[in-house]
Design a protein around this motif. Structure first.
Motif, mmCIF file in Angstrom:
data_model
loop_
_atom_site.group_PDB
_atom_site.id
_atom_site.type_symbol
_atom_site.label_atom_id
_atom_site.label_comp_id
_atom_site.label_asym_id
_atom_site.label_seq_id
_atom_site.Cartn_x
_atom_site.Cartn_y
_atom_site.Cartn_z
ATOM 1 N N SER A 158 84.724 8.209 58.704
ATOM 2 C CA SER A 158 84.441 8.291 57.273
ATOM 3 C C SER A 158 84.233 6.899 56.674
ATOM 4 C CB SER A 158 85.593 9.001 56.541
ATOM 5 O OG SER A 158 85.755 10.329 56.994
ATOM 6 N N LEU A 159 85.092 5.939 57.038
ATOM 7 C CA LEU A 159 84.949 4.595 56.490
ATOM 8 C C LEU A 159 83.727 3.878 57.055
ATOM 9 C CD1 LEU A 159 88.521 3.079 56.056
ATOM 10 C CD2 LEU A 159 87.224 4.604 54.585
ATOM 11 N N LEU A 160 83.399 4.152 58.310
ATOM 12 C CA LEU A 160 82.177 3.570 58.879
ATOM 13 C C LEU A 160 80.944 4.100 58.154
ATOM 14 C CD1 LEU A 160 82.991 3.650 62.705
ATOM 15 C CD2 LEU A 160 82.932 1.651 61.200
ATOM 16 N N SER A 161 80.972 5.371 57.778
ATOM 17 C CA SER A 161 79.865 5.942 57.004
ATOM 18 C C SER A 161 79.779 5.286 55.630
ATOM 19 C CB SER A 161 80.046 7.457 56.864
ATOM 20 O OG SER A 161 80.027 8.095 58.136
ATOM 21 N N ASN A 162 80.948 5.013 55.018
ATOM 22 C CA ASN A 162 80.963 4.295 53.740
ATOM 23 C C ASN A 162 80.325 2.912 53.888
ATOM 24 O OD1 ASN A 162 84.269 5.590 53.008
ATOM 25 N ND2 ASN A 162 82.297 6.402 52.346
ATOM 26 N N ALA A 163 80.677 2.214 54.967
ATOM 27 C CA ALA A 163 80.134 0.874 55.199
ATOM 28 C C ALA A 163 78.620 0.931 55.395
ATOM 29 C CB ALA A 163 80.811 0.237 56.409
ATOM 30 N N MET A 190 75.332 2.700 65.406
ATOM 31 C CA MET A 190 75.395 3.146 64.027
ATOM 32 C C MET A 190 74.582 2.265 63.079
ATOM 33 S SD MET A 190 79.350 4.457 63.525
ATOM 34 C CE MET A 190 78.895 5.308 61.988
ATOM 35 N N ASP A 191 73.913 1.247 63.647
ATOM 36 C CA ASP A 191 73.064 0.348 62.874
ATOM 37 C C ASP A 191 73.839 -0.278 61.720
ATOM 38 O OD1 ASP A 191 70.754 -1.024 62.247
ATOM 39 O OD2 ASP A 191 69.974 0.559 60.940
ATOM 40 N N ILE A 243 85.930 -4.839 60.816
ATOM 41 C CA ILE A 243 87.318 -4.719 61.253
ATOM 42 C C ILE A 243 87.926 -3.524 60.536
ATOM 43 C CG2 ILE A 243 89.556 -5.859 61.408
ATOM 44 C CD1 ILE A 243 86.424 -7.922 60.849
ATOM 45 N N LEU A 244 88.599 -2.683 61.281
ATOM 46 C CA LEU A 244 89.161 -1.466 60.691
ATOM 47 C C LEU A 244 90.517 -1.158 61.304
ATOM 48 C CD1 LEU A 244 88.507 0.868 63.083
ATOM 49 C CD2 LEU A 244 86.225 0.523 62.189
ATOM 50 N N GLY A 245 91.228 -0.259 60.656
ATOM 51 C CA GLY A 245 92.551 0.128 61.140
ATOM 52 C C GLY A 245 92.972 1.464 60.572
ATOM 53 N N GLU A 246 93.923 2.082 61.246
ATOM 54 C CA GLU A 246 94.527 3.331 60.771
ATOM 55 C C GLU A 246 96.023 3.280 61.041
ATOM 56 O OE1 GLU A 246 93.274 7.371 61.487
ATOM 57 O OE2 GLU A 246 91.190 6.741 61.780
ATOM 58 N N LEU A 247 96.809 3.771 60.080
ATOM 59 C CA LEU A 247 98.253 3.878 60.228
ATOM 60 C C LEU A 247 98.694 5.286 59.851
ATOM 61 C CD1 LEU A 247 99.613 0.555 58.653
ATOM 62 C CD2 LEU A 247 99.179 1.037 61.066
ATOM 63 N N ASP A 248 99.769 5.755 60.486
ATOM 64 C CA ASP A 248 100.334 7.064 60.203
ATOM 65 C C ASP A 248 101.335 6.939 59.054
ATOM 66 O OD1 ASP A 248 101.960 9.443 60.270
ATOM 67 O OD2 ASP A 248 101.238 9.822 62.294
ATOM 68 N N ILE A 249 100.985 7.499 57.898
ATOM 69 C CA ILE A 249 101.852 7.388 56.720
ATOM 70 C C ILE A 249 103.141 8.188 56.903
ATOM 71 C CG2 ILE A 249 102.037 7.985 54.266
ATOM 72 C CD1 ILE A 249 99.172 7.170 53.921
ATOM 73 N N ASP A 250 103.074 9.303 57.618
ATOM 74 C CA ASP A 250 104.284 10.103 57.855
ATOM 75 C C ASP A 250 105.325 9.299 58.627
ATOM 76 O OD1 ASP A 250 103.207 12.417 56.615
ATOM 77 O OD2 ASP A 250 102.097 12.892 58.447
ATOM 78 N N LEU A 251 104.876 8.547 59.627
ATOM 79 C CA LEU A 251 105.802 7.696 60.385
ATOM 80 C C LEU A 251 106.304 6.537 59.531
ATOM 81 C CD1 LEU A 251 104.078 7.570 63.899
ATOM 82 C CD2 LEU A 251 105.995 9.002 63.153
#
Length: 267
Positions: A67-72, A188-189, A195-203
Motif C-alpha cells: 500500500s505504501l509503495l503504491s502511495n510512493a 514497480m518503476d 526505505i520502509l518498515g513495518e511494526l506490530d502494534i499489538d506486540l
C-alpha cells in the motif's frame, strides 16, 4: 493501551515530518506476488471478498508494505519525489474455511527522496536507512519498550539484504526496517532509494509501559573512557554494545560507538 500506543506513535511520526495516510484494506491478489514473498509465507493466505468493487480490490491485505509503495508511485507520477508517510492500520491472514481471519494492528512507514527540504545546506543528501531507523528508535523510546535491538539477517524478500534489519524487544520480533530491493524497485518503476518498515502494534502494546524511573542527580562529574577493539568486519555494532552493557560494571552508565577504522596499519 492500544489507543495510547497509537497516539504516541502518531505524535512521534508527525513530529519527525511524516504524513499519515489512510489506504483501503482491499488490494489486488497479485500484491504479495509482486513483493516476491516466499511460497510458504503466511501472507499468501489472503481473505477473498465476496462482492469486490474491482479485481484490484478483491482481497484483504496481509501486509501494508505494498500500500505504501503504491502511495510512493502515485506521488512520483505527480512529480512529488520527496515523500515521508506512515499508516496505522490492520492486516488480515486467512486461517481456514469458516474461521475468522487473524487481524493484526500494524504500523507501516516509508521515506524516499531528499533528507531535508532545506536544499541550501544539504543539496544532495538523500534519505537512507538510518533516517527511518532513527524515527523507529524514537517510537520505541516514547513507548518505553524494554531491550530494543536491531539485527541483520532477516529474510524479507523485498528488502535489500545488506541494508535491512529486524526490530526486536529482547528475543521478541516486532518487525523490520530496510531499503527496498533494487529489483522490485525497478519492476514497480519507482525512484529510489526507498526505505520502509513495518511494526506490530499489538506486540508494542503488550510491552508498552507508562512507568517512569527516577534517580537522583550524581554528586560527582562523569568521566569517559575510550576503548579500542580489533574485530572482524562482519561484527554487528549492537552485539558489541550489548556485551559491554552486560558486563555488570556498577559505574557504567552509557556505551556508544563513536568511530570505526578500516585500512592499513591494523595489527
Amino acid at each position: 493501551a492500544k489507543r495510547s500506543v497509537e497516539e504516541k506513535i502518531r505524535a512521534v511520526m508527525t513530529g519527525g515530518g511524516y504524513t499519515e495516510v489512510i489506504n483501503y484494506s482491499f488490494v489486488s491478489p497479485g500484491a504479495v506476488d509482486q513483493l516476491g514473498l516466499e511460497e510458504g509465507d503466511a501472507r499468501h493466505n489472503q481473505v477473498a471478498i465476496r462482492n469486490p468493487l474491482s479485481e484490484e480490490q478483491s482481497v484483504l491485505r496481509t501486509t501494508m508494505t505494498h500500500s505504501l509503495l503504491s502511495n510512493a508511485r502515485r506521488n512520483a507520477d505527480a512529480g512529488r519525489l520527496d515523500v515521508r508517510i506512515f499508516e496505522i492500520g490492520k492486516t488480515f491472514i486467512r486461517r481456514g474455511e469458516g474461521v475468522q481471519p487473524a487481524e493484526h494492528n500494524r504500523l507501516a512507514c516509508l521515506i524516499t527522496g531528499h533528507r531535508s527540504e532545506d536544499r541550501w545546506h544539504s543539496q544532495n543528501e538523500r534519505a537512507d536507512f538510518y533516517d527511518l531507523k532513527g524515527c523507529i528508535e524514537n517510537v520505541l523510546d516514547s513507548l518505553r519498550i524494554p531491550e530494543p535491538s536491531y539485527r541483520s539477517g532477516i529474510t524479507e524478500q523485498f528488502l535489500h539484504p545488506g541494508k535491512s534489519c529486524g526490530v526486536f524487544t529482547g528475543e521478541l520480533f516486532l518487525g523490520f526496517i530496510g531499503e527496498l530491493h533494487p529489483d522490485l524497485q525497478a519492476r514497480m518503476d519507482l525512484p529510489g532509494p526507498i526505505i520502509l518498515g513495518e511494526l506490530d502494534i499489538d506486540l508494542l502494546a503488550s510491552r508498552f509501559s507508562t512507568a517512569a524511573c527516577f534517580r537522583s542527580l550524581p554528586r560527582y562529574p562523569s568521566s569517559s573512557r575510550d576503548v579500542a577493539f580489533l574485530l572482524r568486519r562482519g561484527q554487528e555494532a549492537q552485539e558489541l554494545v550489548r556485551l559491554a552493557e552486560q558486563s555488570l560494571e556498577e559505574l557504567l552508565e552509557q556505551v556508544q560507538i563513536f568511530d570505526v577504522y578500516e585500512g592499513k596499519n591494523i595489527p
